[in-house]
Design a protein around this motif. Structure first.
Motif, PDB file in Angstrom:
ATOM      1  N   PHE A  97      40.026 -24.469  52.651  1.00  0.00           N
ATOM      2  CA  PHE A  97      40.226 -25.280  51.051  1.00  0.00           C
ATOM      3  C   PHE A  97      38.796 -25.207  50.673  1.00  0.00           C
ATOM      4  CE2 PHE A  97      39.812 -28.698  48.182  1.00  0.00           C
ATOM      5  CZ  PHE A  97      40.409 -28.241  47.086  1.00  0.00           C
ATOM      6  N   LEU A  98      37.884 -25.752  51.397  1.00  0.00           N
ATOM      7  CA  LEU A  98      36.378 -25.841  51.056  1.00  0.00           C
ATOM      8  C   LEU A  98      35.834 -24.431  50.740  1.00  0.00           C
ATOM      9  CD1 LEU A  98      35.617 -29.003  53.136  1.00  0.00           C
ATOM     10  CD2 LEU A  98      35.899 -28.797  50.492  1.00  0.00           C
ATOM     11  N   ARG A  99      36.037 -23.546  51.607  1.00  0.00           N
ATOM     12  CA  ARG A  99      35.248 -22.455  51.537  1.00  0.00           C
ATOM     13  C   ARG A  99      35.936 -21.755  50.264  1.00  0.00           C
ATOM     14  NH1 ARG A  99      36.479 -21.990  57.127  1.00  0.00           N
ATOM     15  NH2 ARG A  99      34.410 -22.383  58.169  1.00  0.00           N
ATOM     16  N   ASP A 100      37.189 -21.772  49.858  1.00  0.00           N
ATOM     17  CA  ASP A 100      37.872 -21.139  48.631  1.00  0.00           C
ATOM     18  C   ASP A 100      37.169 -21.793  47.408  1.00  0.00           C
ATOM     19  OD1 ASP A 100      39.204 -19.497  50.247  1.00  0.00           O
ATOM     20  OD2 ASP A 100      41.117 -20.745  50.078  1.00  0.00           O
ATOM     21  N   ALA A 101      36.999 -23.118  47.469  1.00  0.00           N
ATOM     22  CA  ALA A 101      36.374 -23.723  46.282  1.00  0.00           C
ATOM     23  C   ALA A 101      35.238 -23.325  45.679  1.00  0.00           C
ATOM     24  CB  ALA A 101      36.176 -25.501  46.641  1.00  0.00           C
ATOM     25  N   GLN A 102      34.270 -22.625  46.842  1.00  0.00           N
ATOM     26  CA  GLN A 102      33.171 -22.068  46.280  1.00  0.00           C
ATOM     27  C   GLN A 102      33.256 -21.087  45.028  1.00  0.00           C
ATOM     28  OE1 GLN A 102      31.388 -19.791  49.227  1.00  0.00           O
ATOM     29  NE2 GLN A 102      29.323 -19.574  48.155  1.00  0.00           N
ATOM     30  N   ALA A 103      34.223 -20.242  45.107  1.00  0.00           N
ATOM     31  CA  ALA A 103      34.626 -19.234  43.748  1.00  0.00           C
ATOM     32  C   ALA A 103      34.433 -19.990  42.702  1.00  0.00           C
ATOM     33  CB  ALA A 103      35.510 -18.367  44.338  1.00  0.00           C
ATOM     34  N   VAL A 104      35.220 -21.017  42.560  1.00  0.00           N
ATOM     35  CA  VAL A 104      35.365 -21.791  41.554  1.00  0.00           C
ATOM     36  C   VAL A 104      33.998 -22.522  40.910  1.00  0.00           C
ATOM     37  CG1 VAL A 104      36.751 -23.813  40.419  1.00  0.00           C
ATOM     38  CG2 VAL A 104      37.838 -22.208  41.842  1.00  0.00           C
ATOM     39  N   VAL A 105      33.417 -22.995  42.012  1.00  0.00           N
ATOM     40  CA  VAL A 105      31.920 -23.958  41.602  1.00  0.00           C
ATOM     41  C   VAL A 105      31.012 -22.797  41.243  1.00  0.00           C
ATOM     42  CG1 VAL A 105      30.408 -25.346  42.673  1.00  0.00           C
ATOM     43  CG2 VAL A 105      32.663 -25.729  43.349  1.00  0.00           C
ATOM     44  N   GLU A 106      31.081 -21.626  41.555  1.00  0.00           N
ATOM     45  CA  GLU A 106      30.160 -20.564  41.069  1.00  0.00           C
ATOM     46  C   GLU A 106      30.145 -20.459  39.798  1.00  0.00           C
ATOM     47  OE1 GLU A 106      27.527 -19.050  42.554  1.00  0.00           O
ATOM     48  OE2 GLU A 106      28.089 -19.515  44.916  1.00  0.00           O
ATOM     49  N   ARG A 107      31.290 -20.711  39.296  1.00  0.00           N
ATOM     50  CA  ARG A 107      31.443 -20.473  37.647  1.00  0.00           C
ATOM     51  C   ARG A 107      31.261 -21.630  36.925  1.00  0.00           C
ATOM     52  NH1 ARG A 107      36.218 -18.084  39.944  1.00  0.00           N
ATOM     53  NH2 ARG A 107      37.583 -19.664  39.370  1.00  0.00           N
ATOM     54  N   GLU A 108      30.875 -22.774  37.461  1.00  0.00           N
ATOM     55  CA  GLU A 108      30.401 -24.146  36.723  1.00  0.00           C
ATOM     56  C   GLU A 108      28.817 -24.093  36.368  1.00  0.00           C
ATOM     57  OE1 GLU A 108      33.697 -26.969  38.568  1.00  0.00           O
ATOM     58  OE2 GLU A 108      31.664 -27.342  39.087  1.00  0.00           O
ATOM     59  N   PRO A 109      28.469 -23.418  35.292  1.00  0.00           N
ATOM     60  CA  PRO A 109      26.930 -23.561  34.940  1.00  0.00           C
ATOM     61  C   PRO A 109      26.022 -24.922  35.220  1.00  0.00           C
ATOM     62  CG  PRO A 109      28.344 -23.281  32.923  1.00  0.00           C
ATOM     63  CD  PRO A 109      29.243 -23.269  34.038  1.00  0.00           C
ATOM     64  N   LYS A 110      26.955 -25.807  35.107  1.00  0.00           N
ATOM     65  CA  LYS A 110      25.877 -27.187  35.177  1.00  0.00           C
ATOM     66  C   LYS A 110      25.957 -27.756  36.600  1.00  0.00           C
ATOM     67  CE  LYS A 110      24.542 -27.818  31.063  1.00  0.00           C
ATOM     68  NZ  LYS A 110      22.948 -27.878  30.538  1.00  0.00           N
ATOM     69  N   THR A 111      26.828 -26.978  37.351  1.00  0.00           N
ATOM     70  CA  THR A 111      26.716 -27.474  38.774  1.00  0.00           C
ATOM     71  C   THR A 111      25.427 -26.767  39.417  1.00  0.00           C
ATOM     72  OG1 THR A 111      29.070 -27.794  38.911  1.00  0.00           O
ATOM     73  CG2 THR A 111      28.076 -27.686  41.244  1.00  0.00           C
ATOM     74  N   VAL A 112      24.508 -27.415  39.557  1.00  0.00           N
ATOM     75  CA  VAL A 112      23.308 -26.723  39.890  1.00  0.00           C
ATOM     76  C   VAL A 112      23.324 -26.264  41.482  1.00  0.00           C
ATOM     77  CG1 VAL A 112      20.809 -27.095  40.247  1.00  0.00           C
ATOM     78  CG2 VAL A 112      21.812 -27.855  38.306  1.00  0.00           C
ATOM     79  N   ALA A 113      23.924 -26.954  42.260  1.00  0.00           N
ATOM     80  CA  ALA A 113      23.826 -26.726  43.692  1.00  0.00           C
ATOM     81  C   ALA A 113      25.280 -27.486  44.112  1.00  0.00           C
ATOM     82  CB  ALA A 113      22.611 -27.099  44.325  1.00  0.00           C
ATOM     83  N   TRP A 114      25.791 -26.836  45.109  1.00  0.00           N
ATOM     84  CA  TRP A 114      27.141 -27.640  45.664  1.00  0.00           C
ATOM     85  C   TRP A 114      27.240 -27.053  46.992  1.00  0.00           C
ATOM     86  CZ3 TRP A 114      31.504 -24.796  47.712  1.00  0.00           C
ATOM     87  CH2 TRP A 114      32.638 -25.606  47.985  1.00  0.00           C
ATOM     88  N   PHE A 115      27.711 -27.996  48.046  1.00  0.00           N
ATOM     89  CA  PHE A 115      27.620 -27.861  49.615  1.00  0.00           C
ATOM     90  C   PHE A 115      29.024 -28.263  49.807  1.00  0.00           C
ATOM     91  CE2 PHE A 115      23.207 -28.053  48.348  1.00  0.00           C
ATOM     92  CZ  PHE A 115      22.834 -26.874  49.282  1.00  0.00           C
ATOM     93  N   ALA A 116      29.874 -27.617  50.683  1.00  0.00           N
ATOM     94  CA  ALA A 116      30.851 -28.230  51.297  1.00  0.00           C
ATOM     95  C   ALA A 116      30.476 -28.170  52.815  1.00  0.00           C
ATOM     96  CB  ALA A 116      31.962 -27.014  51.264  1.00  0.00           C
TER      97      ALA A 116
END
Length: 147
Positions: free
Chosen positions: A99-118
């Motif tokens: 689930f966390l790996r799959d969420a990466q694709a969604v977060v990549e489309r968020e321009p104001k999420t500068v960095a994200w780590f699962a």
């Protein structure tokens, strides 16, 4: 100090509350993490421990399952973050990791999420650490598709 280490992929100094602080840093591999732990940043923390910290620093190792690394050329300051930790139901650890790996694709489309780590901590515990330039970016993420 952390920026001078080639093996340190990302490094964040964070504040949890009035007087509790931390460091979140990630590495490409175990060798990079071990070099960091044996390097000047860790030594400086350990040296300063007794004089400025209420207790010895707690160093926790974990695995990064997926990430959105900060763009080095954005120049946008990072001032807000979220840290979410949770435990998977027994026997469902692999589904939570996927689930966390799959969420990466969604977060990549968020321009104001500068960095994200699962992240996978230990004993079935997982987490998400993400950073934003401001409260607006954090709010956009919290009302987006991943949550």
């Amino acid at each position: 100090m952390g920026r001078a280490e080639a093996a340190t992929t990302a490094w964040f100094a964070i504040r949890f509350g009035r007087s509790e602080y931390g460091i979140f840093d990630v590495f490409a591999d175990d060798a990079g993490r071990e070099a960091h732990l044996a390097g000047p940043v860790t030594q400086a923390l350990l040296d300063a421990g007794g004089s400025v910290f209420a207790g010895a620093p707690l160093i926790q190792e974990f695995d990064v399952l997926a990430d959105k690394l900060p763009a080095t050329s954005s120049g946008e300051p990072v001032t807000k973050a979220l840290l979410l930790t949770f435990k998977a139901k027994a026997g469902h650890e692999s589904q939570v990791a996927q689930f966390l790996r799959d969420a990466q694709a969604v977060v990549e489309r968020e321009p104001k999420t500068v960095a994200w780590f699962a992240i996978r901590l230990d004993d079935g515990h997982f987490g998400i650490f993400d950073v934003f330039p401001d409260n607006g970016g954090r709010f956009a993420h919290l009302t987006g598709h991943v949550p």
